[in-house]
Design an enzyme around this catalytic site. Structure first.
Site, short mmCIF file in Angstrom:
data_model
loop_
_atom_site.label_atom_id
_atom_site.label_comp_id
_atom_site.label_asym_id
_atom_site.label_seq_id
_atom_site.Cartn_x
_atom_site.Cartn_y
_atom_site.Cartn_z
N ILE A 19 0.90 -1.18 0.00
CA ILE A 19 0.09 0.12 0.23
C ILE A 19 0.82 0.99 -0.05
O ILE A 19 0.65 2.30 -0.23
CB ILE A 19 -1.39 -0.03 1.04
CG1 ILE A 19 -2.09 0.80 1.06
CG2 ILE A 19 -0.47 0.39 2.69
CD1 ILE A 19 -3.57 0.78 -0.25
N SER A 41 11.75 1.22 6.76
CA SER A 41 11.38 -0.06 6.64
C SER A 41 12.93 -0.88 7.15
O SER A 41 13.36 -0.73 5.89
CB SER A 41 10.38 -0.21 5.16
OG SER A 41 9.56 -0.89 4.85
N ARG A 42 12.09 -2.32 7.36
CA ARG A 42 13.80 -2.45 8.34
C ARG A 42 14.02 -3.92 6.56
O ARG A 42 15.55 -3.44 7.03
CB ARG A 42 13.12 -4.34 8.33
CG ARG A 42 12.26 -4.03 10.01
CD ARG A 42 11.75 -4.47 9.91
NE ARG A 42 10.51 -5.62 9.16
CZ ARG A 42 8.87 -6.20 9.34
NH1 ARG A 42 9.54 -7.00 10.93
NH2 ARG A 42 8.50 -6.87 8.33
N LYS A 95 -5.84 1.91 8.65
CA LYS A 95 -6.39 0.35 8.71
C LYS A 95 -5.98 -0.81 8.69
O LYS A 95 -5.12 -0.84 7.85
CB LYS A 95 -7.94 1.03 8.52
CG LYS A 95 -7.48 0.48 6.49
CD LYS A 95 -7.28 -0.45 5.65
CE LYS A 95 -8.06 -1.78 6.44
NZ LYS A 95 -7.22 -2.91 5.21
N ASP A 173 -9.53 -8.10 7.65
CA ASP A 173 -8.75 -6.89 6.88
C ASP A 173 -9.40 -6.53 5.97
O ASP A 173 -9.81 -4.69 6.05
CB ASP A 173 -7.08 -7.67 6.75
CG ASP A 173 -6.17 -6.69 6.35
OD1 ASP A 173 -6.25 -5.46 6.83
OD2 ASP A 173 -6.79 -6.13 5.30
P1 NAP Z 1 2.57 -5.52 3.15
O1 NAP Z 1 2.97 -5.18 1.66
O2 NAP Z 1 3.24 -6.86 3.94
O3 NAP Z 1 3.74 -4.01 3.71
C1 NAP Z 1 3.64 -4.50 4.71
C2 NAP Z 1 5.01 -3.88 5.49
O4 NAP Z 1 5.13 -2.83 6.71
C3 NAP Z 1 6.19 -4.84 5.07
O5 NAP Z 1 6.41 -4.24 3.63
C4 NAP Z 1 7.45 -4.09 6.17
O6 NAP Z 1 8.71 -3.98 5.48
C5 NAP Z 1 6.85 -3.71 6.99
N1 NAP Z 1 6.27 -4.31 7.79
C6 NAP Z 1 6.70 -3.99 9.48
N2 NAP Z 1 6.35 -4.45 10.70
C7 NAP Z 1 6.35 -5.83 9.96
C8 NAP Z 1 5.81 -6.60 11.05
N3 NAP Z 1 5.99 -7.05 11.95
N4 NAP Z 1 5.16 -7.61 10.08
C9 NAP Z 1 4.76 -7.55 8.62
N5 NAP Z 1 5.39 -6.54 7.77
C10 NAP Z 1 6.00 -5.40 8.59
O7 NAP Z 1 1.41 -5.04 3.61
P2 NAP Z 1 0.42 -3.77 3.62
O8 NAP Z 1 -0.63 -5.09 2.18
O9 NAP Z 1 0.69 -2.69 2.35
O10 NAP Z 1 -0.65 -3.61 4.69
C11 NAP Z 1 -0.22 -3.21 4.96
C12 NAP Z 1 -1.32 -2.01 5.77
O11 NAP Z 1 -2.56 -1.04 4.83
C13 NAP Z 1 -1.96 -3.11 6.12
O12 NAP Z 1 -2.58 -2.05 8.00
C14 NAP Z 1 -2.89 -3.24 5.23
O13 NAP Z 1 -4.55 -3.20 6.22
C15 NAP Z 1 -3.25 -1.34 5.24
N6 NAP Z 1 -4.25 -1.80 3.04
C16 NAP Z 1 -3.91 -2.25 2.49
C17 NAP Z 1 -4.61 -2.45 1.73
C18 NAP Z 1 -3.77 -3.16 0.32
O14 NAP Z 1 -4.32 -3.26 -0.84
N7 NAP Z 1 -2.63 -3.54 0.27
C19 NAP Z 1 -4.88 -1.54 0.86
C20 NAP Z 1 -5.41 -0.65 2.01
C21 NAP Z 1 -4.90 -0.58 3.58
P3 NAP Z 1 10.09 -4.28 6.09
O15 NAP Z 1 9.73 -6.04 5.82
O16 NAP Z 1 10.55 -3.56 5.00
O17 NAP Z 1 9.61 -3.69 7.59
#
Ligand code: NAP
Length: 315
Positions: A19, A41-42, A95, A173
Protein backbone atom coordinates in the site's frame (compact mmCIF):
# COMPACT_ATOMS: atom_id res chain seq x y z
CA UNK A 1 5.71 27.87 3.34
CA UNK A 2 3.20 26.70 0.75
CA UNK A 3 0.99 29.01 -1.29
CA UNK A 4 2.33 31.88 0.82
CA UNK A 5 0.36 30.63 3.85
CA UNK A 6 0.48 27.00 4.86
CA UNK A 7 3.55 25.16 6.08
CA UNK A 8 4.82 22.34 3.88
CA UNK A 9 4.73 19.11 5.85
CA UNK A 10 7.90 17.04 5.90
CA UNK A 11 6.65 13.47 5.93
CA UNK A 12 8.27 10.19 6.92
CA UNK A 13 6.74 6.93 5.71
CA UNK A 14 6.98 3.76 7.80
CA UNK A 15 6.54 0.22 6.37
CA UNK A 16 7.28 0.13 2.65
CA UNK A 17 5.05 -2.62 1.32
CA UNK A 18 2.18 -2.89 -1.17
CA UNK A 19 0.00 0.00 0.00
CA UNK A 20 2.94 2.35 0.61
CA UNK A 21 4.19 1.85 -2.95
CA UNK A 22 0.80 1.65 -4.70
CA UNK A 23 -0.90 4.57 -2.96
CA UNK A 24 0.99 6.50 -0.26
CA UNK A 25 4.11 7.42 -2.20
CA UNK A 26 2.21 8.58 -5.33
CA UNK A 27 -0.30 10.54 -3.20
CA UNK A 28 2.45 12.24 -1.18
CA UNK A 29 4.45 13.10 -4.30
CA UNK A 30 1.37 14.56 -6.02
CA UNK A 31 0.35 16.82 -3.12
CA UNK A 32 2.29 20.11 -2.86
CA UNK A 33 1.51 20.32 0.87
CA UNK A 34 3.94 17.44 1.46
CA UNK A 35 7.58 16.66 1.01
CA UNK A 36 8.42 12.98 1.42
CA UNK A 37 11.75 13.34 3.19
CA UNK A 38 12.34 9.89 4.69
CA UNK A 39 11.25 6.26 4.66
CA UNK A 40 11.75 3.53 7.22
CA UNK A 41 11.46 -0.16 6.44
CA UNK A 42 13.44 -3.16 7.65
CA UNK A 43 14.03 -4.82 4.31
CA UNK A 44 13.64 -2.23 1.58
CA UNK A 45 14.45 1.30 0.49
CA UNK A 46 12.76 3.90 -1.72
CA UNK A 47 14.80 5.25 -4.61
CA UNK A 48 15.59 8.92 -4.20
CA UNK A 49 14.34 9.14 -0.61
CA UNK A 50 16.64 8.82 2.44
CA UNK A 51 15.80 5.36 3.80
CA UNK A 52 16.32 3.98 7.30
CA UNK A 53 16.02 0.46 8.74
CA UNK A 54 13.58 1.44 11.52
CA UNK A 55 11.45 4.25 12.89
CA UNK A 56 13.78 5.22 15.73
CA UNK A 57 16.76 5.68 13.37
CA UNK A 58 14.60 7.76 11.01
CA UNK A 59 13.37 9.99 13.84
CA UNK A 60 16.90 10.51 15.18
CA UNK A 61 18.35 11.30 11.74
CA UNK A 62 15.51 13.57 10.57
CA UNK A 63 14.64 15.95 13.44
CA UNK A 64 12.72 18.25 11.05
CA UNK A 65 10.04 15.67 10.27
CA UNK A 66 6.55 17.04 10.96
CA UNK A 67 4.59 13.86 10.49
CA UNK A 68 4.85 10.09 10.19
CA UNK A 69 2.51 8.02 8.04
CA UNK A 70 2.33 4.42 9.23
CA UNK A 71 1.75 1.67 6.63
CA UNK A 72 2.90 -1.40 8.55
CA UNK A 73 0.54 -4.26 9.42
CA UNK A 74 -1.77 -3.61 12.40
CA UNK A 75 0.33 -5.62 14.86
CA UNK A 76 3.05 -2.94 14.58
CA UNK A 77 0.79 0.16 14.62
CA UNK A 78 0.60 0.88 18.35
CA UNK A 79 4.33 0.98 19.11
CA UNK A 80 5.05 2.95 15.95
CA UNK A 81 2.32 5.52 16.53
CA UNK A 82 3.18 5.93 20.22
CA UNK A 83 6.87 6.40 19.44
CA UNK A 84 6.05 8.97 16.74
CA UNK A 85 3.66 10.95 18.96
CA UNK A 86 6.16 10.92 21.83
CA UNK A 87 8.74 12.32 19.39
CA UNK A 88 6.32 15.21 18.72
CA UNK A 89 5.15 14.11 15.25
CA UNK A 90 1.64 14.18 13.81
CA UNK A 91 0.55 10.67 12.85
CA UNK A 92 -1.49 9.21 10.01
CA UNK A 93 -2.34 5.57 10.61
CA UNK A 94 -3.42 2.91 8.10
CA UNK A 95 -6.41 0.70 8.85
CA UNK A 96 -6.99 -1.53 10.82
CA UNK A 97 -5.92 0.99 13.45
CA UNK A 98 -4.22 -1.33 15.95
CA UNK A 99 -4.14 -4.89 17.24
CA UNK A 100 -6.39 -4.22 20.26
CA UNK A 101 -9.18 -1.73 20.90
CA UNK A 102 -7.50 -0.33 24.02
CA UNK A 103 -4.41 0.59 22.01
CA UNK A 104 -6.28 3.00 19.75
CA UNK A 105 -7.92 4.67 22.75
CA UNK A 106 -4.48 5.18 24.32
CA UNK A 107 -3.12 6.65 21.09
CA UNK A 108 -6.02 9.11 20.91
CA UNK A 109 -5.29 10.18 24.52
CA UNK A 110 -1.58 10.57 23.79
CA UNK A 111 -2.24 12.76 20.73
CA UNK A 112 -4.70 14.94 22.66
CA UNK A 113 -2.28 15.36 25.59
CA UNK A 114 0.45 16.52 23.21
CA UNK A 115 -1.75 18.70 20.98
CA UNK A 116 -0.78 16.57 17.99
CA UNK A 117 -2.93 15.28 15.14
CA UNK A 118 -3.80 11.60 15.05
CA UNK A 119 -5.55 10.71 11.79
CA UNK A 120 -6.76 7.15 12.21
CA UNK A 121 -7.73 6.53 8.61
CA UNK A 122 -10.47 4.52 6.97
CA UNK A 123 -9.50 4.88 3.32
CA UNK A 124 -12.81 3.46 2.02
CA UNK A 125 -14.66 6.41 3.56
CA UNK A 126 -12.89 8.60 0.99
CA UNK A 127 -14.28 6.62 -1.96
CA UNK A 128 -16.32 8.53 -4.51
CA UNK A 129 -19.82 7.34 -3.62
CA UNK A 130 -19.69 7.72 0.16
CA UNK A 131 -20.81 11.32 0.81
CA UNK A 132 -23.77 11.02 -1.59
CA UNK A 133 -24.74 7.68 -0.03
CA UNK A 134 -24.77 9.21 3.47
CA UNK A 135 -26.83 12.16 2.27
CA UNK A 136 -29.34 9.92 0.44
CA UNK A 137 -29.82 7.72 3.50
CA UNK A 138 -30.09 10.59 5.97
CA UNK A 139 -33.84 11.12 5.51
CA UNK A 140 -34.89 7.57 4.57
CA UNK A 141 -36.25 4.65 6.57
CA UNK A 142 -34.05 1.57 6.36
CA UNK A 143 -35.74 -1.83 5.92
CA UNK A 144 -32.75 -4.21 5.62
CA UNK A 145 -29.10 -4.31 4.68
CA UNK A 146 -26.59 -6.72 3.26
CA UNK A 147 -22.80 -6.59 2.94
CA UNK A 148 -21.06 -8.95 0.48
CA UNK A 149 -17.28 -8.66 0.70
CA UNK A 150 -15.66 -11.55 -1.12
CA UNK A 151 -12.18 -11.52 -2.60
CA UNK A 152 -9.36 -13.86 -3.57
CA UNK A 153 -6.72 -13.57 -0.86
CA UNK A 154 -4.07 -15.10 -3.12
CA UNK A 155 -4.59 -12.30 -5.63
CA UNK A 156 -4.88 -9.33 -3.26
CA UNK A 157 -2.58 -10.37 -0.41
CA UNK A 158 0.10 -12.57 -1.97
CA UNK A 159 2.60 -13.88 0.59
CA UNK A 160 1.30 -11.64 3.41
CA UNK A 161 1.89 -13.88 6.43
CA UNK A 162 0.92 -11.22 8.97
CA UNK A 163 -2.75 -11.40 7.92
CA UNK A 164 -2.88 -14.99 9.22
CA UNK A 165 -1.03 -14.35 12.47
CA UNK A 166 -2.67 -13.30 15.77
CA UNK A 167 -3.74 -9.67 15.44
CA UNK A 168 -3.68 -9.92 11.63
CA UNK A 169 -7.50 -9.77 11.24
CA UNK A 170 -7.69 -12.43 8.48
CA UNK A 171 -10.73 -11.76 6.29
CA UNK A 172 -11.55 -8.75 8.47
CA UNK A 173 -8.53 -6.93 7.03
CA UNK A 174 -10.69 -6.11 3.98
CA UNK A 175 -13.96 -6.71 5.87
CA UNK A 176 -13.31 -3.83 8.26
CA UNK A 177 -13.44 -1.53 5.21
CA UNK A 178 -17.07 -2.54 4.68
CA UNK A 179 -17.82 -1.81 8.34
CA UNK A 180 -16.08 1.56 8.06
CA UNK A 181 -18.43 2.40 5.18
CA UNK A 182 -21.53 1.10 6.95
CA UNK A 183 -20.84 3.15 10.09
CA UNK A 184 -20.10 6.23 7.96
CA UNK A 185 -23.29 6.20 5.88
CA UNK A 186 -25.94 4.81 8.25
CA UNK A 187 -27.83 7.47 10.16
CA UNK A 188 -28.27 4.98 13.08
CA UNK A 189 -25.90 3.05 15.31
CA UNK A 190 -25.35 -0.63 14.67
CA UNK A 191 -24.06 -3.54 16.77
CA UNK A 192 -23.21 -7.21 16.24
CA UNK A 193 -25.88 -9.73 17.32
CA UNK A 194 -24.19 -12.95 16.25
CA UNK A 195 -21.25 -14.11 14.17
CA UNK A 196 -19.68 -17.23 12.71
CA UNK A 197 -15.94 -17.25 12.10
CA UNK A 198 -14.20 -19.89 9.95
CA UNK A 199 -10.57 -20.53 10.82
CA UNK A 200 -8.33 -22.64 8.56
CA UNK A 201 -6.99 -25.44 10.76
CA UNK A 202 -3.40 -24.21 10.20
CA UNK A 203 -3.98 -20.44 10.67
CA UNK A 204 -4.68 -18.04 13.55
CA UNK A 205 -7.08 -15.70 11.74
CA UNK A 206 -10.43 -16.29 10.01
CA UNK A 207 -10.69 -16.93 6.29
CA UNK A 208 -14.44 -16.26 6.23
CA UNK A 209 -17.13 -14.88 8.50
CA UNK A 210 -20.82 -14.09 8.55
CA UNK A 211 -22.26 -11.43 10.85
CA UNK A 212 -25.77 -10.53 11.89
CA UNK A 213 -25.97 -6.93 12.93
CA UNK A 214 -28.87 -4.79 14.09
CA UNK A 215 -29.41 -1.05 14.12
CA UNK A 216 -30.54 0.67 17.30
CA UNK A 217 -34.04 0.87 15.78
CA UNK A 218 -34.16 -2.86 15.09
CA UNK A 219 -33.22 -3.24 11.40
CA UNK A 220 -31.26 -6.39 10.50
CA UNK A 221 -28.05 -6.07 8.50
CA UNK A 222 -26.22 -9.19 7.37
CA UNK A 223 -22.61 -9.46 6.25
CA UNK A 224 -20.66 -12.13 4.41
CA UNK A 225 -16.88 -11.90 4.28
CA UNK A 226 -14.89 -14.49 2.35
CA UNK A 227 -11.24 -14.69 1.29
CA UNK A 228 -11.79 -17.78 -0.94
CA UNK A 229 -13.61 -16.03 -3.76
CA UNK A 230 -12.50 -16.94 -7.28
CA UNK A 231 -13.83 -15.22 -10.41
CA UNK A 232 -15.89 -12.10 -9.83
CA UNK A 233 -14.91 -10.18 -6.71
CA UNK A 234 -17.50 -8.37 -4.54
CA UNK A 235 -17.15 -5.35 -2.30
CA UNK A 236 -20.84 -4.43 -2.11
CA UNK A 237 -23.23 -2.90 0.42
CA UNK A 238 -26.94 -2.98 -0.38
CA UNK A 239 -29.39 -1.06 1.78
CA UNK A 240 -33.14 -1.30 1.19
CA UNK A 241 -35.31 1.58 2.36
CA UNK A 242 -39.04 2.21 2.15
CA UNK A 243 -38.35 4.58 -0.77
CA UNK A 244 -35.67 2.82 -2.82
CA UNK A 245 -32.53 0.69 -2.70
CA UNK A 246 -29.01 1.99 -2.42
CA UNK A 247 -26.02 -0.03 -3.60
CA UNK A 248 -22.43 0.94 -2.93
CA UNK A 249 -20.07 -1.31 -4.87
CA UNK A 250 -16.36 -1.57 -5.68
CA UNK A 251 -15.61 -0.71 -2.06
CA UNK A 252 -17.55 2.55 -2.14
CA UNK A 253 -16.31 3.80 -5.51
CA UNK A 254 -19.63 3.19 -7.29
CA UNK A 255 -23.02 4.37 -6.00
CA UNK A 256 -26.31 3.30 -7.55
CA UNK A 257 -29.87 4.09 -6.48
CA UNK A 258 -32.52 1.63 -7.75
CA UNK A 259 -29.99 0.38 -10.32
CA UNK A 260 -29.11 3.86 -11.64
CA UNK A 261 -25.43 4.78 -11.25
CA UNK A 262 -24.88 8.18 -9.65
CA UNK A 263 -21.10 8.16 -9.19
CA UNK A 264 -18.29 5.93 -10.30
CA UNK A 265 -14.54 5.89 -9.89
CA UNK A 266 -11.84 3.28 -10.51
CA UNK A 267 -10.62 1.29 -7.48
CA UNK A 268 -8.74 3.26 -4.82
CA UNK A 269 -7.94 6.03 -7.36
CA UNK A 270 -9.18 9.06 -5.47
CA UNK A 271 -9.05 7.76 -1.92
CA UNK A 272 -5.41 8.35 -0.99
CA UNK A 273 -5.10 11.87 -2.46
CA UNK A 274 -8.20 12.78 -0.41
CA UNK A 275 -6.77 11.11 2.72
CA UNK A 276 -3.58 13.16 2.54
CA UNK A 277 -5.56 16.34 1.88
CA UNK A 278 -7.65 15.62 4.97
CA UNK A 279 -4.53 14.93 7.06
CA UNK A 280 -3.08 18.33 6.10
CA UNK A 281 -6.39 20.02 7.01
CA UNK A 282 -6.43 18.25 10.39
CA UNK A 283 -2.86 19.37 11.11
CA UNK A 284 -3.70 22.95 10.06
CA UNK A 285 -6.70 23.07 12.38
CA UNK A 286 -5.02 21.23 15.28
CA UNK A 287 -7.62 18.44 15.23
CA UNK A 288 -7.58 14.64 15.27
CA UNK A 289 -9.89 12.15 13.53
CA UNK A 290 -10.38 8.89 15.38
CA UNK A 291 -13.43 6.61 15.04
CA UNK A 292 -13.01 3.09 16.29
CA UNK A 293 -16.60 1.86 15.75
CA UNK A 294 -15.67 -0.39 12.77
CA UNK A 295 -12.89 -1.88 14.91
CA UNK A 296 -15.33 -2.48 17.80
CA UNK A 297 -17.67 -4.37 15.47
CA UNK A 298 -14.82 -6.67 14.41
CA UNK A 299 -13.66 -7.13 18.01
CA UNK A 300 -17.25 -7.94 19.03
CA UNK A 301 -17.50 -10.55 16.26
CA UNK A 302 -14.39 -12.20 17.69
CA UNK A 303 -15.86 -11.98 21.22
CA UNK A 304 -19.25 -13.54 20.54
CA UNK A 305 -18.57 -15.42 17.30
CA UNK A 306 -19.05 -19.15 16.93
CA UNK A 307 -15.76 -20.65 15.81
CA UNK A 308 -15.56 -23.27 13.04
CA UNK A 309 -12.41 -25.02 11.86
CA UNK A 310 -12.16 -25.40 8.08
CA UNK A 311 -9.67 -26.75 5.50
CA UNK A 312 -6.05 -25.62 5.82
CA UNK A 313 -5.00 -22.56 3.87
CA UNK A 314 -1.68 -22.18 2.03
CA UNK A 315 -0.45 -18.59 1.96
P1 NAP B 1 2.61 -5.42 3.11
O1 NAP B 1 2.69 -5.40 1.61
O2 NAP B 1 2.90 -6.68 3.84
O3 NAP B 1 3.57 -4.24 3.61
C1 NAP B 1 3.73 -3.90 4.97
C2 NAP B 1 5.20 -3.58 5.21
O4 NAP B 1 5.36 -3.24 6.59
C3 NAP B 1 6.10 -4.76 4.93
O5 NAP B 1 6.58 -4.71 3.60
C4 NAP B 1 7.20 -4.62 5.96
O6 NAP B 1 8.32 -4.01 5.35
C5 NAP B 1 6.66 -3.67 7.02
N1 NAP B 1 6.52 -4.28 8.36
C6 NAP B 1 6.84 -3.70 9.52
N2 NAP B 1 6.56 -4.49 10.56
C7 NAP B 1 6.05 -5.61 10.04
C8 NAP B 1 5.58 -6.80 10.62
N3 NAP B 1 5.57 -6.97 11.96
N4 NAP B 1 5.13 -7.78 9.81
C9 NAP B 1 5.14 -7.61 8.46
N5 NAP B 1 5.59 -6.47 7.86
C10 NAP B 1 6.03 -5.49 8.64
O7 NAP B 1 1.17 -4.95 3.58
P2 NAP B 1 0.21 -3.88 2.89
O8 NAP B 1 -0.74 -4.56 1.99
O9 NAP B 1 1.00 -2.75 2.37
O10 NAP B 1 -0.66 -3.46 4.17
C11 NAP B 1 -0.13 -2.65 5.20
C12 NAP B 1 -1.28 -1.98 5.92
O11 NAP B 1 -2.02 -1.21 4.97
C13 NAP B 1 -2.27 -2.98 6.55
O12 NAP B 1 -2.71 -2.48 7.77
C14 NAP B 1 -3.39 -3.06 5.51
O13 NAP B 1 -4.65 -3.38 6.06
C15 NAP B 1 -3.39 -1.62 4.98
N6 NAP B 1 -3.94 -1.50 3.61
C16 NAP B 1 -3.55 -2.33 2.60
C17 NAP B 1 -4.15 -2.22 1.34
C18 NAP B 1 -3.74 -3.08 0.18
O14 NAP B 1 -4.42 -3.02 -0.87
N7 NAP B 1 -2.69 -3.88 0.26
C19 NAP B 1 -5.13 -1.25 1.11
C20 NAP B 1 -5.45 -0.39 2.14
C21 NAP B 1 -4.87 -0.53 3.39
P3 NAP B 1 9.80 -4.32 5.96
O15 NAP B 1 9.89 -5.81 6.09
O16 NAP B 1 10.71 -3.72 4.95
O17 NAP B 1 9.82 -3.64 7.30
Amino acid sequence: MYGGEKMRLKAGLLGIGKIARDQHIPALNANPRYELVACASRNTTVTGVPSFPDLETMLAAMPDLNCVSICTPPQAHFEAALTSLRAGKHVMLEKPPAATTRQIALLADEAARRNLTLFQTWHSRFADGVDAAREWLRTRKLVSGKITWKEDVHHWHPGQKWIWEPGGFGVFDPGINALSLLTAILPRDVCVESAVLEFPENQQSPIASTLRMRTDDGVQIGAEFDFRQKGEQSWDIELKTTTGTLKLSKGGAVLAIDGKELSSEEGLAGEYPRLYQRFAELVDSGASDVDWRPFQLVADAFLIGERRIVAPHTI
